[in-house]
Scaffold this active site. Structure first.
Site, PDB file in Angstrom:
ATOM      1  CD  GLU A  22      -4.429   7.595  -0.945  1.00 52.16           C
ATOM      2  OE1 GLU A  22      -4.264   7.766  -2.156  1.00 52.16           O
ATOM      3  OE2 GLU A  22      -4.416   6.470  -0.414  1.00 52.16           O
ATOM      4  CE  LYS A  26     -10.002   1.983   7.686  1.00 52.65           C
ATOM      5  NZ  LYS A  26      -9.231   1.751   8.918  1.00 52.65           N
ATOM      6  N   GLY A  43      -4.462   8.049  13.069  1.00 53.81           N
ATOM      7  CA  GLY A  43      -3.767   9.119  13.783  1.00 53.81           C
ATOM      8  C   GLY A  43      -3.864  10.439  13.040  1.00 53.81           C
TER       9      GLY A  43
HETATM   10  N1  HSE Z   1     -10.220   3.058  13.736  1.00 58.51           N
HETATM   11  C1  HSE Z   1      -9.419   3.051  12.575  1.00 58.51           C
HETATM   12  C2  HSE Z   1      -8.227   2.163  12.840  1.00 58.51           C
HETATM   13  C3  HSE Z   1      -8.993   4.454  12.241  1.00 58.51           C
HETATM   14  O1  HSE Z   1      -8.037   1.747  13.984  1.00 58.51           O
HETATM   15  O2  HSE Z   1      -7.501   1.855  11.919  1.00 58.51           O
HETATM   16  C4  HSE Z   1      -8.519   4.636  10.849  1.00 58.51           C
HETATM   17  O3  HSE Z   1      -9.480   4.355   9.892  1.00 58.51           O
END
Ligand code: HSE
Length: 438
Positions: A129, A205, A302
């Site tokens: 997730e 992603k 985060g």
């Molecule tokens: N570097 C990624 C971002 C962290 O800024 O969204 C989370 O995957």
């Protein structure tokens, strides 16, 4: 009370968050699971740093294999990241009969098929997730909540760093480099921030979302990927004048057996909910044929939001273990033998509206030369702006087109760049108008 042991590999920001969430919410996690969840071992190359969270003696080790080889550990949480040792650790953990939770989007987007195959062979679960959208439960939504739907489109703002930079530039007019530094200071950026600003992390992603949404096995290289490094203050200003905002969007649309899979800066109507998703927030619009549009927003990065997703996965697996079942929900929602290759639409056959900015010599006839070339390529103009006046100098001339074929657009740009009135390369930004009706 029955106890389930998990082991953590990678005690960085998210790993620390995982330990914190499990400690802070111990009581309610116990109530929800009916078992006690314990992080029995934690491995990290740095065993001395104070992370602000108490770890009992004997838990921390510098040797990841002590986690993987521990017979009392049922779930291995991989938070090392990257495609090197992380893959080795995950495969070894599966071979040792352990379920796996990972946040590793780079790894899953490139080696997901192999990892899922190994998990299937061993009859184990792999949950991920936290790999997309930080704390937003978008994977669970696609895998379970929307399982009855044929997914038609996905639009996502799924990199917090890029979104933070673009929204700061839009709202405060900051410079790209300064804003990137602030995002890095806040701990949002990837170890290699090029992954954030060049769209690579977003593509990782998107590959995961596409595989889930369409039961597919997409090759990462098939996702068209363009970052935000060339977005200028000027384009942000013109976007506003045309009623748009610029966002780094992950886009997937599936129709007629072919899938659009692309990541690029995109102008979207300022009135669309995605346009107001600012800062480190992520958001995803999913369109299913039964449900219609679903909009999800939350922190995409985060410590605690990402830990929320990791611990929810661990809890899912605990529930399975508790009931003596595994693989109730397969990793990609569909049965293992139904995962298929899908055809990716090539960018040249894209047909959408475009924003074009020409740096052009300010003299009579310039617009007609440009519009002549566009017309010859069947590209129709919706509106034009030329603000400055600099006789004999270069001025920005901005055109928004109706739907045009990208192949024709690229040919037209090549021709226009050869005109003697041109003073710089042509900037073009794709426009998405509908974004799944909301
Ligand atoms: N570097 C990624 C971002 C962290 O800024 O969204 C989370 O995957």
């Amino acid at each position: 009370m029955k106890r389930i042991n998990a082991g953590l590999i990678g005690f960085g920001t998210v790993g620390t968050g995982v330990v914190k969430v499990i400690k802070e919410n111990a009581e309610l996690i116990r109530e929800r699971l009916g078992v006690e969840l314990v992080i029995k071992r934690i491995a990290d190359t740095d065993v001395s740093r104070d992370r602000g969270v108490k770890v009992e003696d004997g838990v921390l080790t510098a040797d990841a294999w002590e986690v993987i080889n521990d017979p009392d550990i049922s779930i291995v949480i991989e938070l090392v990241g990257g495609t090197g040792v992380a893959k080795e650790f995950i495969l070894a953990a599966l071979d040792k009969g352990k379920h796996v939770v990972t946040a590793n989007k780079a790894l899953l987007s490139q080696h997901g098929a192999g990892i899922f195959k190994r998990a299937a062979e061993r009859g184990l679960d792999v949950y991920f997730e936290a790999s997309v959208g930080g704390g937003i439960p978008v994977i669970k939504a696609l895998r379970e909540g929307l399982a009855a739907n044929r997914i038609e489109s996905i639009y996502g703002i799924i990199n917090g760093t890029a979104n933070y930079i673009l929204s700061k530039m839009t709202n405060d007019g900051g410079k790209f480099e300064d804003v990137l530094r602030k995002a890095q200071d806040k701990g949002y950026a990837e170890a290699n921030p090029a992954y954030d600003v060049e769209g690579t992390d977003t593509a990782h992603k998107l590959a995961i979302l596409i595989d889930l949404a369409f039961g597919a096995n997409i090759r990462l290289a098939d996702i068209y990927t363009q970052g935000i490094t060339n977005i200028s203050a000027l384009d942000i200003k013109f976007a506003k004048e045309f009623g748009y905002r610029i966002k780094l969007l992950a886009i997937a649309k599936y129709a007629d057996g072919r899938c659009e899979a692309r990541v690029h800066p995109t102008m979207i109507p300022a009135s669309h909910p995605l346009a107001s998703v600012d800062g480190v927030y992520n958001a995803v619009v999913l369109h299913g044929n039964a449900v219609g549009s679903v909009f999800m927003q939350g922190y995409g990065a985060g410590m605690m939001p990402t830990a929320s997703a990791v611990v929810a996965d661990v809890m899912d697996i605990c529930r399975n273990i508790n009931k003596g079942i595994t693989r109730r929900v397969p990793p990609l929602s569909c049965a293992d033998d139904c995962v298929r290759d899908i055809k990716i639409k090539d960018m040249e056959s894209l047909e959408i509206p475009y924003y074009l900015r020409f740096s052009v010599l300010d003299k009579p006839g310039a617009l007609s030369k440009i519009s002549g070339v566009l017309g010859a390529h069947n590209i129709s103009i919706l509106s034009v702006i030329q603000k400055d006046r600099k006789i004999g100098g270069a001025v920005p001339l901005v055109i928004v087109t109706h739907h045009a074929l990208e192949r024709e657009l690229r040919m037209a740009i090549d021709e226009i760049e050869k005109l003697d009135i041109m003073r710089d390369k042509v900037v073009y930004i794709r426009i998405e108008e509908s974004l799944g009706a909301l």
